[in-house]
Write a protein that holds these residues in place. Structure first.
Motif, PDB file in Angstrom:
ATOM      1  N   HIS A 132      51.026  45.315  34.578  1.00  0.00           N
ATOM      2  CA  HIS A 132      52.359  44.280  34.954  1.00  0.00           C
ATOM      3  C   HIS A 132      51.593  42.905  35.622  1.00  0.00           C
ATOM      4  O   HIS A 132      52.373  42.071  35.978  1.00  0.00           O
ATOM      5  CB  HIS A 132      53.355  44.790  35.799  1.00  0.00           C
ATOM      6  CG  HIS A 132      53.756  46.027  35.351  1.00  0.00           C
ATOM      7  ND1 HIS A 132      54.737  46.385  34.303  1.00  0.00           N
ATOM      8  CD2 HIS A 132      53.709  47.269  36.245  1.00  0.00           C
ATOM      9  CE1 HIS A 132      55.118  47.556  34.344  1.00  0.00           C
ATOM     10  NE2 HIS A 132      54.578  48.099  35.414  1.00  0.00           N
ATOM     11  N   GLU A 133      50.310  42.458  35.171  1.00  0.00           N
ATOM     12  CA  GLU A 133      49.856  41.492  35.648  1.00  0.00           C
ATOM     13  C   GLU A 133      50.195  40.337  34.898  1.00  0.00           C
ATOM     14  O   GLU A 133      50.184  40.540  33.405  1.00  0.00           O
ATOM     15  CB  GLU A 133      48.409  41.680  35.716  1.00  0.00           C
ATOM     16  CG  GLU A 133      47.878  42.263  37.041  1.00  0.00           C
ATOM     17  CD  GLU A 133      46.100  42.289  37.224  1.00  0.00           C
ATOM     18  OE1 GLU A 133      45.770  41.191  36.787  1.00  0.00           O
ATOM     19  OE2 GLU A 133      45.528  43.099  37.846  1.00  0.00           O
ATOM     20  N   THR A 134      50.374  39.193  35.212  1.00  0.00           N
ATOM     21  CA  THR A 134      50.710  38.049  34.205  1.00  0.00           C
ATOM     22  C   THR A 134      49.724  37.129  34.167  1.00  0.00           C
ATOM     23  O   THR A 134      49.691  36.362  33.562  1.00  0.00           O
ATOM     24  CB  THR A 134      52.140  37.425  34.574  1.00  0.00           C
ATOM     25  OG1 THR A 134      51.969  36.998  36.202  1.00  0.00           O
ATOM     26  CG2 THR A 134      53.349  38.394  34.532  1.00  0.00           C
ATOM     27  N   LYS A 135      48.964  37.093  35.380  1.00  0.00           N
ATOM     28  CA  LYS A 135      47.758  36.171  35.492  1.00  0.00           C
ATOM     29  C   LYS A 135      46.643  36.764  34.749  1.00  0.00           C
ATOM     30  O   LYS A 135      46.217  37.959  35.278  1.00  0.00           O
ATOM     31  CB  LYS A 135      47.645  35.571  36.943  1.00  0.00           C
ATOM     32  CG  LYS A 135      48.728  34.915  37.300  1.00  0.00           C
ATOM     33  CD  LYS A 135      48.319  34.577  38.835  1.00  0.00           C
ATOM     34  CE  LYS A 135      47.153  33.513  38.693  1.00  0.00           C
ATOM     35  NZ  LYS A 135      46.926  33.067  40.071  1.00  0.00           N
ATOM     36  N   SER A 136      45.769  36.187  33.779  1.00  0.00           N
ATOM     37  CA  SER A 136      44.523  36.602  33.319  1.00  0.00           C
ATOM     38  C   SER A 136      43.540  35.468  33.232  1.00  0.00           C
ATOM     39  O   SER A 136      42.797  35.400  32.276  1.00  0.00           O
ATOM     40  CB  SER A 136      44.952  37.230  31.919  1.00  0.00           C
ATOM     41  OG  SER A 136      45.414  36.385  30.915  1.00  0.00           O
ATOM     42  N   ASP A 137      43.777  34.339  34.059  1.00  0.00           N
ATOM     43  CA  ASP A 137      42.835  33.327  33.960  1.00  0.00           C
ATOM     44  C   ASP A 137      41.483  33.869  34.631  1.00  0.00           C
ATOM     45  O   ASP A 137      41.438  34.722  35.048  1.00  0.00           O
ATOM     46  CB  ASP A 137      43.425  32.336  34.797  1.00  0.00           C
ATOM     47  CG  ASP A 137      43.768  32.505  36.260  1.00  0.00           C
ATOM     48  OD1 ASP A 137      42.598  32.472  36.945  1.00  0.00           O
ATOM     49  OD2 ASP A 137      44.744  33.106  36.588  1.00  0.00           O
ATOM     50  N   THR A 138      40.527  32.906  34.040  1.00  0.00           N
ATOM     51  CA  THR A 138      39.034  33.288  34.681  1.00  0.00           C
ATOM     52  C   THR A 138      38.972  33.711  35.971  1.00  0.00           C
ATOM     53  O   THR A 138      38.348  34.352  36.293  1.00  0.00           O
ATOM     54  CB  THR A 138      38.113  32.026  34.009  1.00  0.00           C
ATOM     55  OG1 THR A 138      38.284  32.050  32.694  1.00  0.00           O
ATOM     56  CG2 THR A 138      36.670  32.651  34.425  1.00  0.00           C
ATOM     57  N   LEU A 139      39.396  32.770  37.117  1.00  0.00           N
ATOM     58  CA  LEU A 139      39.265  33.016  38.374  1.00  0.00           C
ATOM     59  C   LEU A 139      39.784  34.438  38.847  1.00  0.00           C
ATOM     60  O   LEU A 139      39.324  35.036  39.502  1.00  0.00           O
ATOM     61  CB  LEU A 139      39.921  32.158  39.243  1.00  0.00           C
ATOM     62  CG  LEU A 139      39.821  31.959  40.789  1.00  0.00           C
ATOM     63  CD1 LEU A 139      38.432  31.834  41.150  1.00  0.00           C
ATOM     64  CD2 LEU A 139      40.608  30.727  41.463  1.00  0.00           C
ATOM     65  N   THR A 140      41.181  34.675  38.235  1.00  0.00           N
ATOM     66  CA  THR A 140      41.807  36.047  38.557  1.00  0.00           C
ATOM     67  C   THR A 140      40.837  37.188  37.883  1.00  0.00           C
ATOM     68  O   THR A 140      40.809  38.167  38.689  1.00  0.00           O
ATOM     69  CB  THR A 140      43.091  36.021  38.108  1.00  0.00           C
ATOM     70  OG1 THR A 140      44.008  34.985  38.245  1.00  0.00           O
ATOM     71  CG2 THR A 140      43.766  37.449  38.212  1.00  0.00           C
ATOM     72  N   GLN A 141      40.406  37.008  37.050  1.00  0.00           N
ATOM     73  CA  GLN A 141      39.499  38.102  36.372  1.00  0.00           C
ATOM     74  C   GLN A 141      38.281  38.351  37.205  1.00  0.00           C
ATOM     75  O   GLN A 141      37.723  39.414  37.436  1.00  0.00           O
ATOM     76  CB  GLN A 141      39.290  37.761  34.860  1.00  0.00           C
ATOM     77  CG  GLN A 141      40.293  38.024  33.925  1.00  0.00           C
ATOM     78  CD  GLN A 141      39.701  38.179  32.526  1.00  0.00           C
ATOM     79  OE1 GLN A 141      38.908  39.045  32.238  1.00  0.00           O
ATOM     80  NE2 GLN A 141      40.313  37.571  31.605  1.00  0.00           N
ATOM     81  N   LEU A 142      37.680  37.240  37.553  1.00  0.00           N
ATOM     82  CA  LEU A 142      36.280  37.140  38.575  1.00  0.00           C
ATOM     83  C   LEU A 142      36.586  37.982  39.907  1.00  0.00           C
ATOM     84  O   LEU A 142      35.953  38.780  40.264  1.00  0.00           O
ATOM     85  CB  LEU A 142      35.767  35.822  38.937  1.00  0.00           C
ATOM     86  CG  LEU A 142      34.835  35.248  37.611  1.00  0.00           C
ATOM     87  CD1 LEU A 142      34.709  33.729  37.893  1.00  0.00           C
ATOM     88  CD2 LEU A 142      33.843  35.914  37.394  1.00  0.00           C
ATOM     89  N   LYS A 143      37.802  37.649  40.431  1.00  0.00           N
ATOM     90  CA  LYS A 143      38.315  38.198  41.870  1.00  0.00           C
ATOM     91  C   LYS A 143      38.417  39.674  41.581  1.00  0.00           C
ATOM     92  O   LYS A 143      37.967  40.652  42.474  1.00  0.00           O
ATOM     93  CB  LYS A 143      39.757  37.693  42.282  1.00  0.00           C
ATOM     94  CG  LYS A 143      39.273  36.476  42.779  1.00  0.00           C
ATOM     95  CD  LYS A 143      40.746  35.526  43.263  1.00  0.00           C
ATOM     96  CE  LYS A 143      40.610  34.254  43.741  1.00  0.00           C
ATOM     97  NZ  LYS A 143      42.077  33.756  44.383  1.00  0.00           N
ATOM     98  N   ASN A 144      38.960  40.149  40.364  1.00  0.00           N
ATOM     99  CA  ASN A 144      39.365  41.533  40.145  1.00  0.00           C
ATOM    100  C   ASN A 144      38.229  42.363  39.897  1.00  0.00           C
ATOM    101  O   ASN A 144      37.568  43.296  40.074  1.00  0.00           O
ATOM    102  CB  ASN A 144      40.189  41.698  38.943  1.00  0.00           C
ATOM    103  CG  ASN A 144      41.733  41.414  39.226  1.00  0.00           C
ATOM    104  OD1 ASN A 144      42.188  41.357  40.213  1.00  0.00           O
ATOM    105  ND2 ASN A 144      42.456  40.829  38.139  1.00  0.00           N
ATOM    106  N   LEU A 145      37.079  41.474  39.121  1.00  0.00           N
ATOM    107  CA  LEU A 145      35.802  42.195  38.794  1.00  0.00           C
ATOM    108  C   LEU A 145      34.829  42.713  39.762  1.00  0.00           C
ATOM    109  O   LEU A 145      34.261  43.558  40.008  1.00  0.00           O
ATOM    110  CB  LEU A 145      35.150  41.238  37.697  1.00  0.00           C
ATOM    111  CG  LEU A 145      33.799  41.696  37.532  1.00  0.00           C
ATOM    112  CD1 LEU A 145      33.847  43.030  36.414  1.00  0.00           C
ATOM    113  CD2 LEU A 145      33.083  40.680  36.544  1.00  0.00           C
TER     114      LEU A 145
END
Length: 522
Positions: free
Chosen positions: A236-249
């Motif tokens: 249910h994530e709505t954000k998939s920008d680069t910064l969000t992906q990097l934080k998740n990674l």
């Protein structure tokens, strides 16, 4: 319906992976062209390495943006952009009038290697779980086909150079590099025929477009389950920008996935495959082969390369990723150790008969062989000593043309069977295992919410490892000697074998969403 969807997956995977063929063409084309380019522009060891390394610089720059581009514009459009960029690279390289212009062309050419990462991402998202390994391995198969085609073409160009009126030592390399334009045009045309990744479309909320794409690759009775599983994996994530992906990674939950990706990338790039393929004739010259023989061995190398990849494609789903990786790394260690053993006791003696044979081999080359008179009667205890003497004897224009023949006629004490066994075994082992399997693993282990950035990050690590080995290869040969260079590769392979034995799980037959549940720590 099953037949149609299966046929479509095969077709789309082959088209997406076609960039691998372009990369394979370029990898061995620059290998064959290097001696002519070096002679024309008077390149030293560092500049020769930079010609190869500039491609990896280009890859590194592109990979910083590839994940974001894939996330924003989709996999298909990024592949199209890469194909067009590589067309520009081909034109600049083939028509280069200076070393600097060639560097720029090669830099842009890094796009072809970046395509392997994007196509692995695309194929991993369209192929069914029980066939994903086979389809992602097609990337390496395409590279192998490109290498094989180029090795044969380069061999015949060299064999019949004197018989073709429009070819000469000064321009034959332009035809080698320029021939890639044909493959580029074919690739662009084919890419227009594939659909966008349905997982990316679903992530962007473009459900109708996604469904049309899914209908082409998934049997009708499995479509709803597929859509449900993919949407659930987004949490249910709505954000998939680069910064969000990097934080998740880089969250601690991703520790195991990152460890697998980093170790695999370093080992695959650091064991020397791209260096050996990019400088294949140079490698075989170290064994004491003539230039013509070294190009023939490159053809044999390409055949072994292609055969091994074909075997890998048809065994990856049967044997699994873990067994192939560990078995392949064990063979890599054995192979590089064999090369080290073959080179470690070599000496080099230049006497009058050797000089006469060198003169015969190079009678049509613009090299002043009278300069070798001062070296007659001398014994060199290593290839390092000999190359140092040759560097002082010949100009930068003469050295690439003369060094192979001099090594060929002066080498003593080498164990050529051990060297050739080692090189060919390494090529086979790499392409049976860590070559294609790395991209399979990368396409599987990253969850959907970090997929674009995760694959780009892993590819960047692999590129840095390949670049450091490839750019330093000519310099390393001349300063450390062939034996020590291959011993270093053996130790990198051994370290990788130990670590991967501990951390690498089996991933075959599992969906991307199921693997996320297994590998991401809560």
């Amino acid at each position: 319906m099953m037949t149609n969807t299966s046929s479509n997956v095969t077709k789309y995977s082959l088209i997406a992976a076609f960039g691998g063929l372009v990369f394979g063409l370029d990898l061995l084309n620059i290998s064959g062209a290097m001696r002519f380019i070096s002679a024309l522009f008077g390149l030293d060891d560092a500049q020769q390495g930079r010609i190869i390394g500039s491609t990896f610089y280009g890859v590194m720059v592109i990979l910083f943006f590839a994940g974001t581009l894939c996330e924003n514009f989709g996999r298909k459009k990024v592949l199209l952009g890469i194909a067009l960029a590589y067309t520009i690279s081909t034109l600049l390289s083939a028509f280069a009038v200076s070393y600097e212009m060639l560097l720029v062309g090669r830099f842009i050419g890094g796009a072809a290697f970046a395509s392997i990462m994007v196509s692995a991402m695309y194929i991993g998202e369209v192929a069914p779980a029980d066939q994903r390994g086979k389809f992602v391995s097609v990337n390496q198969l395409m590279i192998a086909i490109g290498i094989f085609l180029t090795s044969v073409i380069n061999y015949f160009l060299l064999q019949y150079l004197a018989d073709i009126s429009f070819l000469s030592n000064e321009n034959v390399w332009r035809y080698m590099l320029g021939s890639e334009l044909i493959a580029n045009i074919v690739w662009v045309t084919l890419l227009l025929k594939i659909p966008e990744s349905p997982r990316w479309l679903l992530k962007k909320g473009r459900d109708e477009e996604a469904r049309k794409a899914i209908e082409k690759i998934i049997p009708a009775d499995e479509i709803e389950t597929f859509i449900s599983d993919v949407k659930e994996s987004f949490h249910h994530e709505t954000k998939s920008d680069t910064l969000t992906q990097l934080k998740n990674l880089f969250h601690k939950r991703m520790f195991l996935i990152l460890a697998i990706a980093i170790v695999y990338a370093v080992v695959q790039g650091g064991t020397g495959m791209n260096a050996i393929m990019s400088f294949a004739p140079m490698v075989f010259e170290q064994v004491g082969m003539s230039t013509a023989d070294s190009f023939m061995q490159t053809v044999i190398l390409a055949v072994v390369n292609l055969t091994a990849v074909i075997i890998a494609v048809f065994t990856v789903e049967k044997l699994g990723r873990r067994k192939l990786t560990l078995g392949g790394l064990a063979l890599v260690v054995i192979a590089h150790t064999s090369v080290w053993y073959g080179f470690k006791d070599t000496t080099y003696i230049l006497d009058a008969p050797a000089l006469a044979n060198i003169q015969e081999q190079l009678k049509n080359e613009p090299v002043d062989l009278n300069k070798l008179q001062t070296l007659i009667g001398k014994t060199y205890e290593s290839d390092i000593e000999l190359k140092s003497a040759l560097n002082e004897t010949f100009t930068k224009q003469e050295l690439p043309l003369a060094s192979g023949a001099v090594i060929n006629e002066t080498i003593q004490g080498i164990k050529p069977i051990a060297v050739l066994f080692g090189i060919l075994t390494f090529i086979a082992a790499f392409n049976l295992s860590i070559g294609p399997i790395m991209w399979v693993i990368f396409s599987e282990i990253f969850p959907n919410n970090v997929r674009s950035i995760g694959l780009a990050f892993a590819a960047l690590i692999q590129t840095i490892a390949s670049w450091s080995v490839s750019e330093l290869f000519p310099w390393s040969l001349n300063n450390y000697g062939a034996a020590n260079v291959f011993l270093m590769y053996a130790f990198i392979g051994l370290g990788g074998l130990i670590i991967m034995f501990i951390i690498l799980p089996e991933t075959k037959g599992k969906s991307i969403e199921a693997l996320e549940k297994d590998l991401v720590r809560s």
